[in-house]
Design a protein around this motif. Structure first.
Motif, PDB file in Angstrom:
ATOM      1  N   PHE A 261       0.953  -1.147   0.082  1.00  0.00           N
ATOM      2  CA  PHE A 261      -0.086   0.110  -0.128  1.00  0.00           C
ATOM      3  C   PHE A 261       0.899   1.233   0.052  1.00  0.00           C
ATOM      4  CE2 PHE A 261      -2.077   3.249   2.624  1.00  0.00           C
ATOM      5  CZ  PHE A 261      -3.025   3.616   1.831  1.00  0.00           C
ATOM      6  N   LEU A 262       1.859   1.160   0.799  1.00  0.00           N
ATOM      7  CA  LEU A 262       2.661   2.473   1.024  1.00  0.00           C
ATOM      8  C   LEU A 262       3.559   2.608  -0.246  1.00  0.00           C
ATOM      9  CD1 LEU A 262       4.159   2.266   4.563  1.00  0.00           C
ATOM     10  CD2 LEU A 262       2.510   3.967   3.591  1.00  0.00           C
ATOM     11  N   ASP A 263       3.796   1.533  -0.866  1.00  0.00           N
ATOM     12  CA  ASP A 263       4.565   1.709  -2.261  1.00  0.00           C
ATOM     13  C   ASP A 263       3.904   2.307  -3.133  1.00  0.00           C
ATOM     14  OD1 ASP A 263       6.805   0.449  -1.220  1.00  0.00           O
ATOM     15  OD2 ASP A 263       6.582  -1.441  -1.799  1.00  0.00           O
ATOM     16  N   GLN A 264       2.363   2.102  -3.374  1.00  0.00           N
ATOM     17  CA  GLN A 264       2.081   2.806  -4.569  1.00  0.00           C
ATOM     18  C   GLN A 264       1.441   3.911  -4.058  1.00  0.00           C
ATOM     19  OE1 GLN A 264      -1.646   0.387  -5.082  1.00  0.00           O
ATOM     20  NE2 GLN A 264      -2.604   1.921  -3.557  1.00  0.00           N
ATOM     21  N   LEU A 265       1.459   4.409  -3.054  1.00  0.00           N
ATOM     22  CA  LEU A 265       1.037   5.935  -2.395  1.00  0.00           C
ATOM     23  C   LEU A 265       1.898   6.914  -3.362  1.00  0.00           C
ATOM     24  CD1 LEU A 265       0.218   6.264   1.369  1.00  0.00           C
ATOM     25  CD2 LEU A 265      -1.446   6.416  -0.846  1.00  0.00           C
ATOM     26  N   PRO A 266       1.403   8.161  -3.831  1.00  0.00           N
ATOM     27  CA  PRO A 266       2.508   8.860  -4.611  1.00  0.00           C
ATOM     28  C   PRO A 266       3.056   9.617  -3.391  1.00  0.00           C
ATOM     29  CG  PRO A 266      -0.059   9.690  -4.313  1.00  0.00           C
ATOM     30  CD  PRO A 266       0.052   8.377  -3.930  1.00  0.00           C
ATOM     31  N   PHE A 267       2.953   9.634  -2.287  1.00  0.00           N
ATOM     32  CA  PHE A 267       3.667  10.292  -1.466  1.00  0.00           C
ATOM     33  C   PHE A 267       4.189   9.369  -0.098  1.00  0.00           C
ATOM     34  CE2 PHE A 267      -0.841  11.114  -0.663  1.00  0.00           C
ATOM     35  CZ  PHE A 267      -0.928  10.607   0.426  1.00  0.00           C
ATOM     36  N   SER A 268       5.004   9.968   0.695  1.00  0.00           N
ATOM     37  CA  SER A 268       5.444   9.232   1.736  1.00  0.00           C
ATOM     38  C   SER A 268       4.716   9.941   2.938  1.00  0.00           C
ATOM     39  CB  SER A 268       6.998   9.017   2.098  1.00  0.00           C
ATOM     40  OG  SER A 268       7.571  10.559   1.678  1.00  0.00           O
ATOM     41  N   LEU A 269       4.558   9.219   4.157  1.00  0.00           N
ATOM     42  CA  LEU A 269       4.103   9.655   5.423  1.00  0.00           C
ATOM     43  C   LEU A 269       4.984  10.820   5.865  1.00  0.00           C
ATOM     44  CD1 LEU A 269       2.802   6.361   7.064  1.00  0.00           C
ATOM     45  CD2 LEU A 269       1.481   7.698   5.527  1.00  0.00           C
ATOM     46  N   VAL A 298      -8.105  19.314   9.839  1.00  0.00           N
ATOM     47  CA  VAL A 298      -8.471  19.260   8.561  1.00  0.00           C
ATOM     48  C   VAL A 298      -7.341  19.275   7.656  1.00  0.00           C
ATOM     49  CG1 VAL A 298     -10.396  19.834   6.897  1.00  0.00           C
ATOM     50  CG2 VAL A 298      -9.710  21.186   9.091  1.00  0.00           C
ATOM     51  N   GLY A 299      -7.223  18.030   6.525  1.00  0.00           N
ATOM     52  CA  GLY A 299      -6.163  17.893   5.492  1.00  0.00           C
ATOM     53  C   GLY A 299      -4.965  17.247   6.151  1.00  0.00           C
ATOM     54  N   SER A 300      -4.877  17.032   7.599  1.00  0.00           N
ATOM     55  CA  SER A 300      -3.469  16.282   7.908  1.00  0.00           C
ATOM     56  C   SER A 300      -3.456  14.985   7.517  1.00  0.00           C
ATOM     57  CB  SER A 300      -3.728  16.362   9.546  1.00  0.00           C
ATOM     58  OG  SER A 300      -4.708  15.817  10.045  1.00  0.00           O
ATOM     59  N   GLY A 301      -4.333  14.285   6.898  1.00  0.00           N
ATOM     60  CA  GLY A 301      -4.129  13.200   6.345  1.00  0.00           C
ATOM     61  C   GLY A 301      -4.433  11.889   7.313  1.00  0.00           C
ATOM     62  N   LYS A 302      -5.877  11.707   7.723  1.00  0.00           N
ATOM     63  CA  LYS A 302      -6.222  10.842   8.805  1.00  0.00           C
ATOM     64  C   LYS A 302      -6.620   9.693   7.857  1.00  0.00           C
ATOM     65  CE  LYS A 302      -9.095  13.692  10.544  1.00  0.00           C
ATOM     66  NZ  LYS A 302      -8.647  15.166   9.913  1.00  0.00           N
ATOM     67  N   THR A 303      -7.196   9.847   6.858  1.00  0.00           N
ATOM     68  CA  THR A 303      -7.521   8.714   6.109  1.00  0.00           C
ATOM     69  C   THR A 303      -6.248   7.624   5.727  1.00  0.00           C
ATOM     70  OG1 THR A 303      -9.065  10.516   4.654  1.00  0.00           O
ATOM     71  CG2 THR A 303      -9.278   8.146   4.040  1.00  0.00           C
ATOM     72  N   VAL A 304      -5.428   8.072   5.533  1.00  0.00           N
ATOM     73  CA  VAL A 304      -4.335   7.207   5.157  1.00  0.00           C
ATOM     74  C   VAL A 304      -3.794   6.470   6.001  1.00  0.00           C
ATOM     75  CG1 VAL A 304      -1.869   6.895   4.528  1.00  0.00           C
ATOM     76  CG2 VAL A 304      -3.238   8.493   3.329  1.00  0.00           C
ATOM     77  N   VAL A 305      -4.009   7.063   7.412  1.00  0.00           N
ATOM     78  CA  VAL A 305      -3.714   6.345   8.755  1.00  0.00           C
ATOM     79  C   VAL A 305      -4.864   5.326   8.757  1.00  0.00           C
ATOM     80  CG1 VAL A 305      -3.847   6.732  11.246  1.00  0.00           C
ATOM     81  CG2 VAL A 305      -2.641   8.295   9.847  1.00  0.00           C
ATOM     82  N   TRP A 340      -7.367   2.563  -3.618  1.00  0.00           N
ATOM     83  CA  TRP A 340      -6.200   2.185  -3.060  1.00  0.00           C
ATOM     84  C   TRP A 340      -6.178   0.639  -2.858  1.00  0.00           C
ATOM     85  CZ3 TRP A 340      -6.792   6.080   1.669  1.00  0.00           C
ATOM     86  CH2 TRP A 340      -6.453   7.280   1.275  1.00  0.00           C
ATOM     87  N   LEU A 341      -7.239   0.098  -2.645  1.00  0.00           N
ATOM     88  CA  LEU A 341      -7.133  -1.313  -2.416  1.00  0.00           C
ATOM     89  C   LEU A 341      -7.460  -2.498  -3.339  1.00  0.00           C
ATOM     90  CD1 LEU A 341      -8.615  -1.152   1.473  1.00  0.00           C
ATOM     91  CD2 LEU A 341      -6.343  -0.868   0.619  1.00  0.00           C
ATOM     92  N   GLU A 342      -8.297  -1.889  -4.321  1.00  0.00           N
ATOM     93  CA  GLU A 342      -8.573  -2.928  -5.618  1.00  0.00           C
ATOM     94  C   GLU A 342      -7.057  -3.317  -5.953  1.00  0.00           C
ATOM     95  OE1 GLU A 342     -11.669  -1.621  -7.776  1.00  0.00           O
ATOM     96  OE2 GLU A 342     -13.108  -2.968  -6.515  1.00  0.00           O
ATOM     97  N   PRO A 343      -6.175  -2.355  -6.321  1.00  0.00           N
ATOM     98  CA  PRO A 343      -4.950  -2.719  -6.886  1.00  0.00           C
ATOM     99  C   PRO A 343      -4.257  -3.862  -6.091  1.00  0.00           C
ATOM    100  CG  PRO A 343      -5.064  -0.275  -7.144  1.00  0.00           C
ATOM    101  CD  PRO A 343      -6.175  -0.706  -6.049  1.00  0.00           C
ATOM    102  N   LEU A 344      -4.573  -3.720  -4.862  1.00  0.00           N
ATOM    103  CA  LEU A 344      -3.870  -5.089  -3.914  1.00  0.00           C
ATOM    104  C   LEU A 344      -4.641  -6.072  -3.818  1.00  0.00           C
ATOM    105  CD1 LEU A 344      -2.895  -2.703  -0.813  1.00  0.00           C
ATOM    106  CD2 LEU A 344      -1.711  -3.162  -2.893  1.00  0.00           C
ATOM    107  N   GLY A 345      -5.754  -6.367  -4.517  1.00  0.00           N
ATOM    108  CA  GLY A 345      -6.400  -7.261  -4.611  1.00  0.00           C
ATOM    109  C   GLY A 345      -7.583  -7.571  -3.517  1.00  0.00           C
ATOM    110  N   LEU A 346      -8.040  -6.364  -2.954  1.00  0.00           N
ATOM    111  CA  LEU A 346      -8.989  -6.298  -1.802  1.00  0.00           C
ATOM    112  C   LEU A 346      -9.983  -5.700  -2.194  1.00  0.00           C
ATOM    113  CD1 LEU A 346      -7.070  -5.289   1.172  1.00  0.00           C
ATOM    114  CD2 LEU A 346      -8.003  -7.620   0.617  1.00  0.00           C
ATOM    115  N   GLU A 347     -11.366  -6.466  -1.824  1.00  0.00           N
ATOM    116  CA  GLU A 347     -12.660  -5.797  -2.321  1.00  0.00           C
ATOM    117  C   GLU A 347     -13.358  -4.976  -0.977  1.00  0.00           C
ATOM    118  OE1 GLU A 347     -16.748  -7.714  -3.948  1.00  0.00           O
ATOM    119  OE2 GLU A 347     -15.349  -8.895  -3.284  1.00  0.00           O
ATOM    120  N   VAL A 348     -14.272  -4.045  -1.329  1.00  0.00           N
ATOM    121  CA  VAL A 348     -14.693  -3.257  -0.409  1.00  0.00           C
ATOM    122  C   VAL A 348     -16.221  -3.473  -0.697  1.00  0.00           C
ATOM    123  CG1 VAL A 348     -14.577  -0.894   0.905  1.00  0.00           C
ATOM    124  CG2 VAL A 348     -12.684  -1.889  -0.425  1.00  0.00           C
TER     125      VAL A 348
END
Ligand code: ADP
Ligand code: MG
Length: 691
Positions: A261-269, A298-305, A340-348
């Motif tokens: 997941f981290l590898d495919q993110l366009p940024f680092s934490l 707001v905007g601090s990036g909670k979703t990634v966490v 984010w997760l479909e490329p990793l083979g996970l279904e939501v």
């Protein structure tokens, strides 16, 4: 020995079944309950104030001779009685009055009255004061005491409650109240014991310092305040204890899902995200249910966490539910996670109240059998018919709408009904530290205290509605440069229907004025699919301008949007405005927020908008909000039940909160004290689940 807790109110003279029933509405059953029904303020009727020194807003006793009593017609008919003393004049005004009153209040009569000074046609006035004609002499100053004022309910008046409390005080002499606080603590802070404190606040002696009592700062009051804050703290710690009496599935980090997941993110934490992720990773590994609040502006990036927590849980074989308070926000999370997760083979799986019929049955089936690991939705996720196979983690976005009882209820949703799921709660409302300490005592907290790099500050402009044309031009220019903009309509009316209507009118108007732009509209009354469609178009850049109600308050994330116009900002709380403003400033370009107010602004309103203009730090703004609006508003309505104190006042008494937090764990080791204190102060208001 018998105690006041065992003596029902019917022990008192004059209390029969009917009055007992009324008292029960106030949560008063025993004499102890009655004595903990504390005066929330006092009236100073100890001395007569010379009329010449009365000031607007003063409350007090005045005494003089009736000079004139006349019927005046005005907008409403009233009886106007002019009193005079050696120093000045005062008018008593009655809109309702009996013939007997009118006959009594005649020229030359001596009158003593108690009221609040208001401005009137004829100078200072008391409306409907309490009064006595030919009053007995005032008690000498050394004997005069303050008059307690109690919270009431329908069917019972002040004098009645005062009388009952006086009677109960007689019993207090014979049956002192058990003090659960350590003596050393009382000594350290020079506080009286509980029995003395209770006696004093109901019947302050004549020599007690009046100003301290009026302000709630007398040691007896402060002793009670501290105990009340402590009881609230203990009640939250009890909830935590009850949740953590269950085991949780330890979700150990395994596999490479999180890395991929981290590898495919366009940024680092950011380092702050990294710290919070590691707190969460630790918690999830334990066989004890996590109870963690993540605060991040707001905007601090909670979703990634949240996503990383979810992946750790899924990798460990558990199911995860992510819940958001609104459909729009939940949908947005859903889309993010799918991406984010479909490329990793996970279904939501998606589940909201609007998913019905076959689709719902199918979704429920796959959750119950464990075929899918991740579900995202609204509160519908925890309705009765939703079952999980191995629910290991619940993520709740926007905690301030999610109360302690709901957290307790989640406990039972875990795997096989025996294991409690881990709980990760995310809030974008920065909570002032002291408030967090007392309102979220049951949660561990982590703070994402930095924004991702490269964010440009948002410039905030405060402008009157009269300059609307300029604002529209600004929108035209920004969009011509390829940017996107939000236009947020808020309204005086509470009604959602009217809000939506106003947004429709505004959108129509802006379409006319800005024919070259694609203008979209979202509000709470659109169907889910319609709303999602518009949001999608805006996100893809097919729309330039999005007109919206405050439904976009939370979470909506479109980095290319760099301008937000907020109409009538003076009607919103600071925290909410900060949230709204946070919709921009998410991309590379400079961003602007235009607060377009209706003139004239009140003094307070101006100060608030300035505070917003001058700061972009959610914590600073939250502190201001707390100052201006109080904790109930800052935390949102659902939580206010927890913050309704009898005596404590969050602003005045916040100095105690640190102390209370320090001593609470020690008291938790004595379950009897905890139980007694919680019952004493929170009474029936709190019902815990059976353990
Ligand atoms: P919030 O904390 O308000 O929920 P989001 O999770 O929506 O914030 O993140 C806001 C934006 O910042 C998103 O576009 C997200 O992809 C981006 N973002 C998150 N973390 C980082 C980071 N470390 N570096 C750069 N951008 C990030
Ligand atoms: Mg968010």
């Amino acid at each position: 020995m018998a105690s006041l807790e065992d003596l029902p109110v019917t022990t008192l003279k004059g209390v029969g079944a009917a009055l007992a029933g009324t008292l029960a509405k106030l949560g008063i059953h025993s004499l102890q309950d009655l004595l903990f029904h504390l005066p929330h303020r006092y009236e100073d009727r100890t001395r007569v104030i010379p009329m010449g020194s009365l000031r607007l807003g003063d409350t007090g006793v005045a005494e003089g001779i009736v000079m004139r009593a006349e019927l005046v017609m005005g907008r409403r008919r009233s009886l106007q009685v002019t009193l005079k003393d050696d120093t000045g004049f005062l008018v008593m005004r009655f809109f309702h009055f009996s013939a007997a009153q009118k006959n009594q209040l005649t020229e030359g009569a001596r009158v003593r009255c108690y009221g609040e000074v208001r401005p009137g046609r004829a100078g200072f006035e008391f409306y409907h004061p309490e009064y006595q004609v030919n009053p007995p002499p005032m008690p000498p100053a050394e004997e005069a005491t303050l008059t307690p004022v109690y919270p009431l309910t329908e069917g019972i008046q002040q004098p009645r409650v005062r009388g009952l409390c006086r009677q109960a005080l007689e019993y207090l002499r014979r049956y002192p109240i058990r003090d659960w606080l350590p003596e050393s603590l009382l000594a350290d802070y020079q506080l009286p014991d509980i029995t003395a404190a209770v006696a004093l606040v109901h019947a302050p002696p004549a020599d007690a310092p009046v100003h301290l009592l009026m302000e709630g700062r007398h040691p007896a009051q402060q002793r009670l305040v501290m105990e009340e804050l402590l009881a609230h703290q203990l009640s939250l710690l009890l909830v935590r204890q009850q949740i953590q009496q269950r085991q949780a599935l330890p979700l150990l980090p395994t596999g490479d899902l999180v890395e991929r997941f981290l590898d495919q993110l366009p940024f680092s934490l950011t380092p702050a995200q990294g710290r919070v992720v590691s707190d969460v990773r630790q918690d999830l590994s334990q066989p004890l249910p996590m109870l963690r609040l993540v605060q991040g502006d707001v905007g601090s990036g909670k979703t990634v966490v949240a996503a990383m927590a979810a992946l750790q849980a899924v990798a460990a074989g558990a199911q995860v539910a992510l819940m958001a308070p609104t459909e729009i926000l939940a949908e947005q999370h859903f889309r993010n996670f799918v991406q984010w997760l479909e490329p990793l083979g996970l279904e939501v799986v998606w589940l909201s109240g609007k998913v019905k019929g076959k689709a719902r049955i199918e979704a429920l089936g796959r959750l119950a059998t464990g075929q899918v690991s991740l579900v995202i939705g609204t509160h519908a996720l925890f309705q009765g018919d939703v079952e999980f196979d191995r629910l290991g983690l619940v993520i709740v976005d926007e905690q301030h709408r999610f109360g302690v009882h709901q957290r307790l209820a989640l406990r039972d949703k875990g795997a096989e009904g025996r294991m409690a799921p881990h709980q990760l709660i995310m809030t974008a409302t920065p909570i002032p530290r002291t408030l967090a300490m007392s309102a979220y005592a049951d949660l561990d907290t982590s703070v994402i205290d930095e924004l991702p790099p490269g964010r440009k500050p948002i410039e905030t402009i405060v402008i009157p509605e009269a300059r609307r044309d300029e604002v529209i031009e600004r929108v035209r220019k920004a969009c011509a440069q390829g940017r996107q903009a939000y236009w947020v309509c808020t309204l005086i009316e509470e009604s959602e229907a009217l809000q939506c209507q106003a947004a429709e009118v505004t959108a129509e108007n802006l379409r006319e004025r800005l024919p070259e732009l694609g203008v979209g509209l979202v509000h709470g009354r659109l169907k889910g699919a319609e709303k999602a469609g518009v949001m999608e178009q805006f996100k893809n850049g097919d729309l330039d301008l999005l007109v919206a109600t405050t439904v976009i308050e939370v979470g909506v994330d479109v980095p290319n949007a760099s301008l937000i116009i907020i109409e009538n900002p003076e009607r919103l709380g600071l925290a909410q405005l900060h949230q709204l403003r946070g919709r921009v400033g998410r991309g590379e370009q400079a961003s602007f927020c235009v607060l377009m107010y209706q003139a004239p602004l009140s003094h307070n309103g101006r100060a608030r908008l300035q505070a917003l203009r001058d700061s972009q730090d959610g914590f600073v703004i939250a502190e201001k909000d707390l100052e201006i609006r109080g904790p109930g508003e800052v935390l949102g309505t659902r939580q206010t039940g927890m913050m309704q104190f009898r005596l404590a006042d969050f602003e005045r008494d916040r100095g105690w909160i640190e102390t209370v937090k320090d001593i609470a764990p020690g008291i938790m080791r004595h379950p009897r004290s905890v139980d007694a204190l919680v019952r004493r102060w929170l009474g029936e208001r709190v019902r815990y689940g059976d353990v």
